[in-house]
Motif scaffolding. Structure first.
Motif, PDB file in Angstrom:
ATOM      1  N   THR A 142       0.820  -1.216   0.000  1.00 39.78           N
ATOM      2  CA  THR A 142       0.000   0.000   0.000  1.00 39.78           C
ATOM      3  C   THR A 142       0.855   1.268   0.000  1.00 39.78           C
ATOM      4  N   THR A 143       1.947   1.255   0.745  1.00 37.57           N
ATOM      5  CA  THR A 143       2.741   2.478   0.830  1.00 37.57           C
ATOM      6  C   THR A 143       4.077   2.369   0.105  1.00 37.57           C
ATOM      7  N   SER A 144       4.525   1.143  -0.166  1.00 39.45           N
ATOM      8  CA  SER A 144       5.796   1.004  -0.884  1.00 39.45           C
ATOM      9  C   SER A 144       5.833  -0.298  -1.666  1.00 39.45           C
TER      10      SER A 144
ATOM     11  N   TYR B 186       0.947  -7.638  10.982  1.00 38.26           N
ATOM     12  CA  TYR B 186       0.753  -6.319  11.603  1.00 38.26           C
ATOM     13  C   TYR B 186       1.560  -5.262  10.864  1.00 38.26           C
ATOM     14  N   GLY B 187       0.935  -4.667   9.835  1.00 43.38           N
ATOM     15  CA  GLY B 187       1.547  -3.541   9.128  1.00 43.38           C
ATOM     16  C   GLY B 187       0.708  -2.316   9.423  1.00 43.38           C
ATOM     17  N   THR B 188       0.294  -1.605   8.373  1.00 48.42           N
ATOM     18  CA  THR B 188      -0.606  -0.468   8.527  1.00 48.42           C
ATOM     19  C   THR B 188      -1.879  -0.943   9.227  1.00 48.42           C
ATOM     20  N   GLY B 189      -2.451  -2.023   8.688  1.00 45.23           N
ATOM     21  CA  GLY B 189      -3.605  -2.673   9.306  1.00 45.23           C
ATOM     22  C   GLY B 189      -3.165  -4.028   9.826  1.00 45.23           C
TER      23      GLY B 189
ATOM     24  N   ALA C  87      -3.648  -0.811  12.648  1.00 41.19           N
ATOM     25  CA  ALA C  87      -2.781  -1.485  13.634  1.00 41.19           C
ATOM     26  C   ALA C  87      -1.542  -0.596  13.797  1.00 41.19           C
ATOM     27  N   GLY C  88      -0.512  -0.812  12.951  1.00 43.05           N
ATOM     28  CA  GLY C  88       0.667   0.059  12.987  1.00 43.05           C
ATOM     29  C   GLY C  88       0.307   1.523  12.717  1.00 43.05           C
ATOM     30  N   ALA C  89      -0.789   1.741  12.012  1.00 39.72           N
ATOM     31  CA  ALA C  89      -1.220   3.121  11.728  1.00 39.72           C
ATOM     32  C   ALA C  89      -1.515   3.880  13.022  1.00 39.72           C
ATOM     33  N   ALA C  90      -1.882   3.163  14.089  1.00 38.86           N
ATOM     34  CA  ALA C  90      -2.108   3.832  15.380  1.00 38.86           C
ATOM     35  C   ALA C  90      -0.777   4.308  15.958  1.00 38.86           C
ATOM     36  N   VAL C  91       0.294   3.572  15.667  1.00 33.94           N
ATOM     37  CA  VAL C  91       1.634   3.993  16.113  1.00 33.94           C
ATOM     38  C   VAL C  91       2.072   5.220  15.296  1.00 33.94           C
ATOM     39  N   GLN C  92       1.716   5.206  14.019  1.00 35.82           N
ATOM     40  CA  GLN C  92       2.009   6.393  13.198  1.00 35.82           C
ATOM     41  C   GLN C  92       1.260   7.611  13.746  1.00 35.82           C
ATOM     42  N   TRP C  93       0.049   7.380  14.234  1.00 38.32           N
ATOM     43  CA  TRP C  93      -0.742   8.478  14.820  1.00 38.32           C
ATOM     44  C   TRP C  93      -0.065   9.003  16.093  1.00 38.32           C
TER      45      TRP C  93
ATOM     46  N   LYS D   5       9.863   8.128  17.013  1.00 39.39           N
ATOM     47  CA  LYS D   5      10.042   6.973  16.144  1.00 39.39           C
ATOM     48  C   LYS D   5       9.132   5.840  16.608  1.00 39.39           C
ATOM     49  N   ALA D   6       8.688   5.013  15.661  1.00 39.10           N
ATOM     50  CA  ALA D   6       7.759   3.916  15.989  1.00 39.10           C
ATOM     51  C   ALA D   6       8.325   3.025  17.094  1.00 39.10           C
ATOM     52  N   GLU D   7       9.642   2.761  17.053  1.00 37.02           N
ATOM     53  CA  GLU D   7      10.221   1.805  18.016  1.00 37.02           C
ATOM     54  C   GLU D   7      10.231   2.337  19.455  1.00 37.02           C
ATOM     55  N   GLN D   8       9.935   3.638  19.664  1.00 39.76           N
ATOM     56  CA  GLN D   8       9.870   4.167  21.039  1.00 39.76           C
ATOM     57  C   GLN D   8       8.532   3.845  21.721  1.00 39.76           C
ATOM     58  N   SER D   9       7.562   3.352  20.932  1.00 45.21           N
ATOM     59  CA  SER D   9       6.206   3.186  21.475  1.00 45.21           C
ATOM     60  C   SER D   9       6.166   2.146  22.608  1.00 45.21           C
ATOM     61  N   GLY D  10       6.903   1.044  22.459  1.00 43.28           N
ATOM     62  CA  GLY D  10       6.876  -0.023  23.469  1.00 43.28           C
ATOM     63  C   GLY D  10       7.428   0.449  24.800  1.00 43.28           C
TER      64      GLY D  10
ATOM     65  N   ASP E  43       3.794 -11.597  11.708  1.00 35.22           N
ATOM     66  CA  ASP E  43       4.797 -10.905  10.891  1.00 35.22           C
ATOM     67  C   ASP E  43       4.322  -9.478  10.644  1.00 35.22           C
ATOM     68  N   GLY E  44       5.103  -8.720   9.864  1.00 32.72           N
ATOM     69  CA  GLY E  44       4.780  -7.309   9.608  1.00 32.72           C
ATOM     70  C   GLY E  44       5.639  -6.395  10.481  1.00 32.72           C
ATOM     71  N   GLY E  45       5.718  -5.118  10.093  1.00 28.00           N
ATOM     72  CA  GLY E  45       6.622  -4.162  10.744  1.00 28.00           C
ATOM     73  C   GLY E  45       6.443  -4.045  12.247  1.00 28.00           C
ATOM     74  N   MET E  46       5.204  -4.190  12.720  1.00 32.13           N
ATOM     75  CA  MET E  46       4.907  -3.941  14.127  1.00 32.13           C
ATOM     76  C   MET E  46       5.397  -5.064  15.053  1.00 32.13           C
ATOM     77  N   VAL E  47       5.665  -6.244  14.496  1.00 28.93           N
ATOM     78  CA  VAL E  47       6.065  -7.349  15.385  1.00 28.93           C
ATOM     79  C   VAL E  47       7.483  -7.175  15.903  1.00 28.93           C
ATOM     80  N   ALA E  48       8.167  -6.131  15.433  1.00 26.87           N
ATOM     81  CA  ALA E  48       9.472  -5.784  16.006  1.00 26.87           C
ATOM     82  C   ALA E  48       9.313  -5.377  17.467  1.00 26.87           C
ATOM     83  N   SER E  49       8.108  -4.973  17.857  1.00 30.37           N
ATOM     84  CA  SER E  49       7.870  -4.503  19.227  1.00 30.37           C
ATOM     85  C   SER E  49       7.629  -5.681  20.173  1.00 30.37           C
ATOM     86  N   ASP E  50       8.618  -5.988  21.017  1.00 31.67           N
ATOM     87  CA  ASP E  50       8.479  -7.082  21.988  1.00 31.67           C
ATOM     88  C   ASP E  50       7.322  -6.806  22.946  1.00 31.67           C
TER      89      ASP E  50
HETATM   90  N1  ADP Z   1       9.062  -1.111  16.794  1.00 29.62           N
HETATM   91  C1  ADP Z   1       7.811  -0.842  16.426  1.00 29.62           C
HETATM   92  N2  ADP Z   1       6.822  -0.759  17.352  1.00 29.62           N
HETATM   93  C2  ADP Z   1       5.562  -0.518  16.995  1.00 29.62           C
HETATM   94  N3  ADP Z   1       5.159  -0.327  15.712  1.00 29.62           N
HETATM   95  C3  ADP Z   1       6.078  -0.390  14.753  1.00 29.62           C
HETATM   96  C4  ADP Z   1       7.456  -0.646  15.054  1.00 29.62           C
HETATM   97  N4  ADP Z   1       8.137  -0.655  13.877  1.00 29.62           N
HETATM   98  C5  ADP Z   1       7.226  -0.410  12.897  1.00 29.62           C
HETATM   99  N5  ADP Z   1       5.996  -0.245  13.410  1.00 29.62           N
HETATM  100  C6  ADP Z   1       4.736   0.024  12.662  1.00 29.62           C
HETATM  101  O1  ADP Z   1       4.630  -0.950  11.631  1.00 29.62           O
HETATM  102  C7  ADP Z   1       4.078  -0.364  10.431  1.00 29.62           C
HETATM  103  C8  ADP Z   1       4.960  -0.705   9.233  1.00 29.62           C
HETATM  104  O2  ADP Z   1       4.891  -2.074   8.956  1.00 29.62           O
HETATM  105  P1  ADP Z   1       4.922  -2.618   7.448  1.00 29.62           P
HETATM  106  O3  ADP Z   1       4.777  -4.109   7.548  1.00 29.62           O
HETATM  107  O4  ADP Z   1       6.111  -2.068   6.751  1.00 29.62           O
HETATM  108  O5  ADP Z   1       3.567  -1.950   6.898  1.00 29.62           O
HETATM  109  P2  ADP Z   1       2.897  -1.811   5.421  1.00 29.62           P
HETATM  110  O6  ADP Z   1       3.369  -3.007   4.609  1.00 29.62           O
HETATM  111  O7  ADP Z   1       1.417  -1.830   5.692  1.00 29.62           O
HETATM  112  O8  ADP Z   1       3.340  -0.488   4.854  1.00 29.62           O
HETATM  113  C9  ADP Z   1       4.003   1.113  10.649  1.00 29.62           C
HETATM  114  O9  ADP Z   1       2.636   1.469  10.816  1.00 29.62           O
HETATM  115  C10 ADP Z   1       4.788   1.373  11.957  1.00 29.62           C
HETATM  116  O10 ADP Z   1       4.185   2.376  12.731  1.00 29.62           O
END
Ligand code: ADP
Ligand code: G3P
Length: 496
Positions: free
Chosen positions: A12-14, A263-266, A307-313, A323-328, A409-416
């Motif tokens: 969706t975004t890249s 867990y990406g944007t949604g 999902a991750g979009a709430a972290v972007q918010w 930065k997203a990684e500071q949320s945890g 999987d997805g970007g958000m699962v980096a958050s322990d």
């Molecule tokens: N360490 C993190 N903690 C919480 N959320 C994160 C972290 N790293 C990335 N994200 C969130 O994960 C999302 C990006 O994941 P990604 O799988 O690349 O998404 P998409 O494919 O939908 O663009 C973003 O919304 C970002 O806020």
């Protein structure tokens, strides 16, 4: 023939292109973001030319990074953001309008009109979906209605329609192949998932000429050959699947009862139900998980839009993190005695509520509530929403046992912190694999196995490796109280 397999993950975004070697290890990759267009409130569009350019650039970048030529690539697999749809001119390949993106809500009035005519049951029975603007069918109808002369031209066979995979196949093969796969077709609202065919009655209701639609193939199939001048050598396109379906494959969820959540944007959770076409009584979607050798495997799907979009918010909207990684870390500092809930209905609510009109809300604020409580509420919302999906799946299908393990999987699962809270709220283990590029890996496996260069499903499943298992570690009464608070917050957020 070498075992190099190329995957294009058009998101969706890249767009990402990833080259895997014969050992299924990452050899090189390229990534490019592109512009999101918001022409009106609730509208989201992409310029298909931007998407095409990003695909060509990232494929070249991945080959270059790996120091390989296109002639060394045994096959290409394509995976894509789903539901987003393009209509283009058969003669020139030029789109007649921007792509209308899955998040776009412009066809809500058309969906409501069809609901008022009592047609939702017909659509759900045949497609497994609901009358929501999320899906492609009403978006195609909108373009045929609004772009001058489009329907007449479509009837004459001058225009073609397709999801992003289909548009890319057309471009990559130099206009020789107009095809899609069964998973992408299953998201259009005009594909009969029991019969595995475009549905004439639904096409009639939406006034879409059948001749503009692509041929529907298996996920591992012959989708044509890329033009030689694009990458320096021809590459066979042998795999296609929607991104959530490719992730299901990449996570090796081949057995009924296995479940993955991305867990990406949604957030999109798919539960493999095998050959069982389970009809949800709890407003989940029934979808084609994959179709291999003519055999359809079905899934129950829960789709959460934010999902991750709430972290972007948290980062861009209220700016409590940089930065997203500071949320945890921030969430971990929240006061345990405060019960702050965020219902992130920023674009309405998806499964299991499907409330297009609901908007985000926050509950339980006190004078002591601050950034930490907001961060915890945003991350916990992801866990609560997944729990709602899992509960609905368990009600719908006996194969979704209490022992279900979730592969994530997805970007958000980096958050322990988020993954631990997810396990706590689900009261189930959460497994994070070593390879997080599961979507691209799934597309690569489809192409690689079809080319005979990669192992079969059984051996591929054995190669799935766990990086970390998060075990539930929350007192049952605490969990119950938290869930009761969440359910109350959702009730107060729903529009009806
Ligand atoms: N360490 C993190 N903690 C919480 N959320 C994160 C972290 N790293 C990335 N994200 C969130 O994960 C999302 C990006 O994941 P990604 O799988 O690349 O998404 P998409 O494919 O939908 O663009 C973003 O919304 C970002 O806020
Ligand atoms: O591009 P993603 O990863 O946000 O996924 C989008 C989904 O396929 C929409 O259904």
């Amino acid at each position: 023939m070498t075992g190099y397999i190329l995957a294009i993950d058009q998101g969706t975004t890249s767009t990402r292109a990833i080259l895997f070697d014969g050992e299924m290890k990452l050899a090189g990759s390229g990534q490019k973001e592109f512009t999101q267009h918001y022409p009106a409130s609730g509208w989201v569009e992409h310029d298909p030319e931007d998407i095409w350019a990003s695909v060509v650039t990232t494929v070249k970048a991945a080959l270059k990074k790996a120091g390989r030529n296109a002639s060394e690539v045994a096959a290409l697999g394509i995976t894509n953001q789903r539901e987003t749809v393009v209509i283009w001119d058969r003669a020139t390949g030029k789109p007649i309008h921007n792509a209308i993106v899955w998040q776009d809500r412009r066809t809500a009035p058309l969906c409501q009109k069809l609901k008022n005519q009592g047609l939702e049951k017909t659509f759900t029975k045949k497609t497994g979906l609901l009358l929501d603007p999320y899906f492609s069918g009403t978006k195609i109808a909108w373009m045929l209605d609004k772009v001058k002369g489009a329907r007449k031209r479509a009837e004459k066979g001058e225009l073609l329609a397709g999801t992003i995979d289909s548009f890319l196949i057309w471009r990559l093969t130099g206009g020789k192949v107009h095809a899609t796969d069964a998973t992408n077709a299953s998201r259009t609202l005009v594909y009969n998932i029991a019969e595995n065919a475009w549905d004439d009655e639904l096409l009639d209701i939406l006034n879409i000429p059948a001749k503009m639609l692509p041929e529907v193939k298996d996920c591992a199939d012959d989708f044509g050959i890329t033009e030689k001048n694009l990458f320096g050598a021809e590459i066979r396109i042998l795999g296609v699947a929607g991104d959530q379906h490719a992730a299901t494959i990449g996570q090796a969820c081949f057995e009924p009862g296995m479940m993955k959540s991305t867990y990406g944007t949604g957030c999109f959770a798919l539960l493999n139900t095998g050959s069982d076409l389970v009809r949800s009584k709890n407003r989940l979607l029934t979808t084609i998980a994959y179709r291999l050798n003519g055999k359809t495997t079905y899934a129950l799907e829960g789709s959460i839009f934010i999902a991750g979009a709430a972290v972007q918010w948290l980062r861009d909207g209220i700016k409590v993190i940089g930065k997203a990684e500071q949320s945890g870390k921030l969430a971990n500092e929240a006061d345990p005695t405060q019960n702050v809930y965020l219902v992130p209905a920023f674009v309405g609510l998806g499964a299991p509520h499907w409330d297009a009109e609901a908007r985000g809300a926050i509950f339980g604020l006190t004078r002591n509530s601050g950034p930490a409580e907001f961060a915890r509420a945003a991350l916990e919302a992801v866990a609560y929403q997944t729990r709602d999906l899992l509960d609905a799946m368990r009600k719908d299908w006996k194969g979704a046992s209490a022992k279900t393990v979730l592969r994530v999987d997805g970007g958000m699962v980096a958050s322990d912190w988020t993954m631990q809270r997810l396990a706590d709220i689900l009261d189930a283990p959460v497994d994070r694999p070593t390879i997080l590029e599961t979507t691209a890996l799934g597309a690569a496996w489809l192409a690689g196995s079809k080319a005979g260069a990669w192992p079969d499903a059984r051996k591929f499943a054995k190669s799935w490796a766990l990086e970390r298992r998060f075990q539930p570690d929350m007192d049952g009464s605490v969990r119950a109280a938290k869930l009761a608070g969440w359910r109350d917050a959702v009730r107060r957020t729903l529009s009806v």
